[in-house]
Design a protein around this motif. Structure first.
Motif, PDB file in Angstrom:
ATOM      1  N   GLN A  19       0.849  -1.178   0.000  1.00 19.81           N
ATOM      2  CA  GLN A  19       0.000   0.000   0.000  1.00 19.81           C
ATOM      3  C   GLN A  19       0.894   1.240   0.000  1.00 19.81           C
ATOM      4  O   GLN A  19       1.831   1.328   0.795  1.00 19.81           O
ATOM      5  N   LEU A  20       0.573   2.165  -0.893  1.00 21.30           N
ATOM      6  CA  LEU A  20       1.340   3.401  -1.023  1.00 21.30           C
ATOM      7  C   LEU A  20       0.410   4.584  -0.754  1.00 21.30           C
ATOM      8  O   LEU A  20      -0.663   4.674  -1.347  1.00 21.30           O
ATOM      9  N   VAL A  21       0.829   5.475   0.120  1.00 18.22           N
ATOM     10  CA  VAL A  21       0.018   6.639   0.466  1.00 18.22           C
ATOM     11  C   VAL A  21       0.844   7.898   0.275  1.00 18.22           C
ATOM     12  O   VAL A  21       1.854   8.099   0.967  1.00 18.22           O
ATOM     13  N   GLU A  22       0.409   8.735  -0.652  1.00 23.80           N
ATOM     14  CA  GLU A  22       1.094   9.994  -0.925  1.00 23.80           C
ATOM     15  C   GLU A  22       0.557  11.098  -0.011  1.00 23.80           C
ATOM     16  O   GLU A  22      -0.611  11.064   0.396  1.00 23.80           O
ATOM     17  N   SER A  23       1.402  12.076   0.245  1.00 27.19           N
ATOM     18  CA  SER A  23       0.983  13.246   1.010  1.00 27.19           C
ATOM     19  C   SER A  23       1.859  14.427   0.614  1.00 27.19           C
ATOM     20  O   SER A  23       2.906  14.265  -0.017  1.00 27.19           O
ATOM     21  N   GLY A  24       1.398  15.626   0.994  1.00 31.85           N
ATOM     22  CA  GLY A  24       2.187  16.823   0.765  1.00 31.85           C
ATOM     23  C   GLY A  24       1.680  17.727  -0.336  1.00 31.85           C
ATOM     24  O   GLY A  24       2.160  18.845  -0.490  1.00 31.85           O
ATOM     25  N   GLY A  25       0.733  17.264  -1.120  1.00 31.24           N
ATOM     26  CA  GLY A  25       0.214  18.099  -2.183  1.00 31.24           C
ATOM     27  C   GLY A  25      -0.670  19.207  -1.645  1.00 31.24           C
ATOM     28  O   GLY A  25      -1.376  19.035  -0.659  1.00 31.24           O
ATOM     29  N   ARG A  26      -0.596  20.354  -2.289  1.00 28.76           N
ATOM     30  CA  ARG A  26      -1.426  21.505  -1.896  1.00 28.76           C
ATOM     31  C   ARG A  26      -1.327  22.578  -2.956  1.00 28.76           C
ATOM     32  O   ARG A  26      -0.661  22.422  -3.987  1.00 28.76           O
ATOM     33  N   THR A  67       8.822   3.806 -17.469  1.00 30.29           N
ATOM     34  CA  THR A  67       7.599   3.375 -18.148  1.00 30.29           C
ATOM     35  C   THR A  67       6.618   2.859 -17.116  1.00 30.29           C
ATOM     36  O   THR A  67       6.964   2.037 -16.273  1.00 30.29           O
ATOM     37  N   ALA A  68       5.355   3.324 -17.208  1.00 27.65           N
ATOM     38  CA  ALA A  68       4.348   2.958 -16.212  1.00 27.65           C
ATOM     39  C   ALA A  68       4.162   1.447 -16.102  1.00 27.65           C
ATOM     40  O   ALA A  68       3.895   0.917 -15.020  1.00 27.65           O
ATOM     41  N   GLY A  69       4.320   0.732 -17.198  1.00 32.30           N
ATOM     42  CA  GLY A  69       4.153  -0.709 -17.188  1.00 32.30           C
ATOM     43  C   GLY A  69       5.186  -1.447 -16.365  1.00 32.30           C
ATOM     44  O   GLY A  69       4.998  -2.626 -16.039  1.00 32.30           O
ATOM     45  N   LEU A  70       6.284  -0.765 -16.010  1.00 31.59           N
ATOM     46  CA  LEU A  70       7.333  -1.381 -15.195  1.00 31.59           C
ATOM     47  C   LEU A  70       7.136  -1.106 -13.707  1.00 31.59           C
ATOM     48  O   LEU A  70       8.041  -1.362 -12.910  1.00 31.59           O
ATOM     49  N   PHE A  71       5.961  -0.579 -13.349  1.00 37.38           N
ATOM     50  CA  PHE A  71       5.600  -0.337 -11.950  1.00 37.38           C
ATOM     51  C   PHE A  71       4.333  -1.123 -11.649  1.00 37.38           C
ATOM     52  O   PHE A  71       3.395  -1.129 -12.452  1.00 37.38           O
ATOM     53  N   ASP A  72       4.311  -1.787 -10.484  1.00 36.22           N
ATOM     54  CA  ASP A  72       3.189  -2.681 -10.231  1.00 36.22           C
ATOM     55  C   ASP A  72       2.240  -2.235  -9.121  1.00 36.22           C
ATOM     56  O   ASP A  72       1.099  -2.695  -9.082  1.00 36.22           O
ATOM     57  N   TYR A  73       2.659  -1.396  -8.226  1.00 29.70           N
ATOM     58  CA  TYR A  73       1.772  -0.891  -7.184  1.00 29.70           C
ATOM     59  C   TYR A  73       1.743   0.623  -7.239  1.00 29.70           C
ATOM     60  O   TYR A  73       2.801   1.261  -7.385  1.00 29.70           O
ATOM     61  N   TRP A  74       0.539   1.165  -7.075  1.00 30.97           N
ATOM     62  CA  TRP A  74       0.330   2.603  -7.217  1.00 30.97           C
ATOM     63  C   TRP A  74      -0.435   3.155  -6.027  1.00 30.97           C
ATOM     64  O   TRP A  74      -1.302   2.493  -5.471  1.00 30.97           O
ATOM     65  N   GLY A  75      -0.115   4.400  -5.685  1.00 31.36           N
ATOM     66  CA  GLY A  75      -0.888   5.095  -4.671  1.00 31.36           C
ATOM     67  C   GLY A  75      -2.118   5.750  -5.270  1.00 31.36           C
ATOM     68  O   GLY A  75      -2.350   5.654  -6.487  1.00 31.36           O
ATOM     69  N   GLN A  76      -2.887   6.423  -4.429  1.00 30.79           N
ATOM     70  CA  GLN A  76      -4.127   7.069  -4.861  1.00 30.79           C
ATOM     71  C   GLN A  76      -3.873   8.467  -5.404  1.00 30.79           C
ATOM     72  O   GLN A  76      -4.768   9.044  -6.036  1.00 30.79           O
ATOM     73  N   GLY A  77      -2.731   9.021  -5.145  1.00 30.19           N
ATOM     74  CA  GLY A  77      -2.392  10.324  -5.692  1.00 30.19           C
ATOM     75  C   GLY A  77      -2.604  11.462  -4.714  1.00 30.19           C
ATOM     76  O   GLY A  77      -3.407  11.373  -3.784  1.00 30.19           O
ATOM     77  N   THR A  78      -1.877  12.554  -4.942  1.00 29.38           N
ATOM     78  CA  THR A  78      -2.017  13.780  -4.158  1.00 29.38           C
ATOM     79  C   THR A  78      -2.021  14.961  -5.128  1.00 29.38           C
ATOM     80  O   THR A  78      -1.234  15.003  -6.070  1.00 29.38           O
ATOM     81  N   GLN A  79      -2.931  15.894  -4.908  1.00 29.54           N
ATOM     82  CA  GLN A  79      -3.121  17.004  -5.836  1.00 29.54           C
ATOM     83  C   GLN A  79      -2.111  18.118  -5.571  1.00 29.54           C
ATOM     84  O   GLN A  79      -1.983  18.603  -4.437  1.00 29.54           O
TER      85      GLN A  79
END
Length: 124
Positions: free
Chosen positions: A3-10, A107-119
């Motif tokens: 599980q990946l959780v991003e933070s810090g976007g604003r 390349t995105a295809g070489l990554f297998d787990y993704w977070g939900q993103g931060t704006q």
């Protein structure tokens, strides 16, 4: 499962700085590359930066080279993206992802787990 959780976007003014963080839990972290991607409204997801498993090798998109710095702390299971001299065109949702392997990839295809993103929103 990782599980990946991003933070810090604003919201930040053009010319300003932000530091994004991505914390990993569950599954393996230290043996794999990590990357940051972004997606602006109406555009496809694009590569921003990546770091290898050890933190010694990095890669950047031309559009952010010299302004953004990716780093990682394997003890804290966290990857960072320091963003300086921000521009309006940096506005996007930023995603972190775990690589399938230990070396830098763009390349995105070489990554297998993704977070939900931060704006990240940069006002001009």
């Amino acid at each position: 499962q990782v599980q990946l959780v991003e933070s810090g976007g604003r919201l930040v003014q053009a010319g300003g700085s932000l530091r994004l963080s991505c914390a990993a839990s569950g599954g393996a972290f230290s043996g794999y590359a990590m990357g940051w991607f972004r997606q602006a409204p109406g555009k496809e997801r694009e590569f921003v930066a990546a770091v290898d498993w050890s933190g010694t090798s990095t890669g950047y998109a031309d559009s952010v080279k010299g302004r953004f710095t990716i780093s990682r702390d394997n003890a804290k299971r966290t990857v960072y993206l320091q963003m300086n001299s921000l521009k309006a065109e940096d506005t996007a949702v930023y995603y972190c992802a775990r690589g399938r392997f230990g070396s830098v990839a763009a390349t995105a295809g070489l990554f297998d787990y993704w977070g939900q993103g931060t704006q990240v929103t940069v006002s001009s």
